[in-house]
Design an enzyme around this catalytic site. Sequence first.
Site, PDB file in Angstrom:
ATOM      1  CE1 TYR A 184     -19.428  17.451 -14.627  1.00  0.00           C
ATOM      2  CE2 TYR A 184     -18.344  17.516 -12.452  1.00  0.00           C
ATOM      3  CZ  TYR A 184     -19.573  17.551 -13.429  1.00  0.00           C
ATOM      4  OH  TYR A 184     -20.559  17.716 -12.939  1.00  0.00           O
ATOM      5  CG  HIS A 223      -6.275  -0.450  -5.650  1.00  0.00           C
ATOM      6  ND1 HIS A 223      -5.242  -0.847  -5.375  1.00  0.00           N
ATOM      7  CD2 HIS A 223      -6.575   0.486  -5.055  1.00  0.00           C
ATOM      8  CE1 HIS A 223      -4.979  -0.290  -4.197  1.00  0.00           C
ATOM      9  NE2 HIS A 223      -5.716   0.644  -4.155  1.00  0.00           N
ATOM     10  NE  ARG A 272      -3.826   0.247   2.188  1.00  0.00           N
ATOM     11  CZ  ARG A 272      -4.780  -0.028   2.631  1.00  0.00           C
ATOM     12  NH1 ARG A 272      -4.931   0.737   4.223  1.00  0.00           N
ATOM     13  NH2 ARG A 272      -5.741  -0.983   2.954  1.00  0.00           N
TER      14      ARG A 272
END
Length: 911
Positions: free
Chosen positions: A132, A88, A42
């Site tokens: 976006y 993931h 991680r």
Amino acid sequence: MSKKPVSQAIDTFIEEKITSERLEDIVGERFGRYSKYIIQDRALPDARDGLKPVQRRILFAMYKMGMFNDKPYKKSARIAGEVMGKYHPHGDSSIYEAMVRMSQNFKMGVCLIDMHGNNGSIDGDSAAAMRYTEARLSKEAEFLIADIDKRTVPFIPNFDDEELEPTVLPAKFPNLLVNGANGISSGYATKIPPHNLKEIIKATIEKIDKPDLNVERILKIVQGPDFPTGAIVQGRDGIRQAFETGSGKVIIRSKTFFETFNKDQTRIVVTEIPFEVNKAELVKSIDMLRIDKKLEDLQEVRDESDREGLRISIELKKDSNPDICLAYLLKNTDLQITYNYNMVAIHHQRPVQMGILDILDAYINHQKEVITNRSNFELDRAEKRLHIVNGLIKMVDVVDEVVHIIRQSKNKQNSKENIMNAFGFTELQAEAIVTLQLYRLSSTDIDALIKESNELTEKIEWLTKVLSDEQVLLSVIKKELKEVSSKVGTERKTQIEDEISAIKIEKSDLISEERVRVGVTKDGYIKRSNLRSYVASKQPGLKEQDGMLFDQEVSTKDTLLMFTTLGNYLYMPVFEIEETKWKDLGSFINNIIPIEKNEFIIKILCISEFVEDQTLLLITESGQIKQTKLSDFNVSRYTKPIRAMKVDENDELTSVELGPKHNIIVFTKQANALRFNSTDVPIYGTQASGIKSLPLVGDDKVVKAIYAKSSDDLVILTSLGNLKREKVANIPLSKRLKNPIQLFAMKKRNPHFIRDVSRLSNEQIKENVSVLITAKLGSVQLKVEDIKSSAEYGKPFVDFNTFGKSLFITIETASSESIDEDIIEKGEAVQKEKPVKVPKPKAEPKPIAQTIIKEEPKIQPELKKTENPVKNEPVEVVKESEQKPVEKETKSKKIQIKKLSIFDEEDDWKE
């Protein structure tokens, strides 16, 4: 059913399903597994490709989606979904944040993702939502992931065993050093700065050529970190230490320059700021220094950044010192920060703190494996292709027979078997023959097959060399590194300086000189106000029954020395006093510098400059006296009371005077006085207790010790409000420890005790300066000409019944003063003097302060004037609420503040 079988069933269930273990064993084992996961998978990067798992998975998913730098952009939400669904299994926000960071050119040495849309800013603005924005791989990312389809790196199943994902990327450049890393895991953290890609690649090539390369050689190639925000890095020793051990410290300083505007004003322009500093927060913190008046020379702060680059404009006031202002900003804002290396990465499945040589070794070994695996893959494919090409070339010679056999065969498999039996083709060759398109039998294609055969033979020979000769293998690595450097390398942005520039700055240097009004009350409140506020307020802000002890116009560059009864002094620069309105109460001194409950301020001196040739005269009630140089009272740390004179437990400091003059006169409560030469009192340090000044009889105690000239007069204030004027020359010049003379007799009923004494010079007499008599319940103001030589006990100027006990006298200082040049001859009682005029001091004259004593309730509000008991003339009485400071000029910046407890049996003000 009976209860017994049920209980037995429950016991059996518990024995089968519930186990008994120690809590520490359970927690230790669970936390151990959790820690191992977040350390390895991680928060920490891999030493080989410099990527954390989430970054690696994002790049691999985009590679699998075909989102190369020459392909159209795709929505970031689609990418995040692909990564989350296949590789993931965490939140989409963490995936998107990792994507955004890899696309920010102010955080990455080289960006790995090319993003369209709002991807955040150096001001700390967050990126637009993933629905976006659009993204694709950058050219640099393609170099990290190139050749991954050639079995160059190992793959493992994903979280649901439906997909395969790489454990590391091939990485054609040392990404860990180029882009750096920042992360915190369980028990480990990493902080690696980005470096210049060209320099790192050059250092890697040098390490390949010279395996025993040392850090000193590396430092000549890699100057230090190269931050995307530029700026200046100071401290080559810290860089060297980090390169050697993985831990070190450097200073990152903004790039600035001075710019002149409006002819005589200067602005500081910031063009580059330290790495990972939020520009908007930086501008705000600088502006807060202006608002809080911590740096009063700041006039305006503006962020003028635009498409041309970063620019912060810091405008300064006129006559300010730009160098000092910049030094203060560097020291107190993020214009300069400290960067601490902590180069921790996953190496061989464990976290290791690594120096630059260790990281380069890990990367080179990784490249050896990558190139070896790729060469084996390409060799196997080339050999298979050569085998097929050779079969096709052989088939050309017997093409008619091959066609005939195929036409006679039943199907594809039968065709393969027939031609294999007829001509000895292998199954691979037979497969290629039966699937061959007829147009490939043209003469042109036959020539192409022969050419391809030759090329494949050469390639096989080359790959064989790569796999058999390590030097050839290393040459391949170097060649590919040079190719990356030439295609995506950039010039250095960060400037490296050898030494860390120490910033030593006095806070007083930041303060522009300004005339202000300072007030200190007897209850211990202190305040500083600008002159506009002082003029606008008729009366100072005071607590009920409080009064002013110090009220004077001073400079912000001046220093107050406040002496206490315990022999301490408080060092208080004027600029350190909190600025308030004059009508406000101010700050309690004890909250600024704590003093004891039984400790009281008896004297406040305002000092402009701690000159060597000035001394302070200090004396205690028991007669211990000493002189100390004024310069000894200048200190740099002043957060607590500082020793001015060592005072015994049953003694108190009673008088402090600024000098020197040639004579010292000591006065006692019972009207005794002794005059001797100032040379009889040695100059001691601040820790000394002094020497005995004169013998004391009975319960007599010292009231005052002053410097005086033999041409001066003395004004003596008695406890009953009388003023007695006496010439200094009338007090015989004697020696220290001699018996004093009696100035007046002690009456049995209502005796006159000496309350205070002040020197009256010829200049003060000529200028007819003001005299302020302060009593317990008010004050009386008169002129020097009103005080005449008089009877034994002087003349009464304060009505005891109206004003109560007299406390002290303050005489305004003359604008000029003559130099003391006493000629001392043996046996002479009076000294001869030659007055010499001295010029006024350069500093602006300071007004004397009027001391205001608390009023008792018995004073009626309508009481304004009383009759002078001597002249039968009206004398103004100023109540506490109506008193105003006396606006007069004085030569030295001092104010006579008398201890209000000179006579313990008569004063109750401490209670």
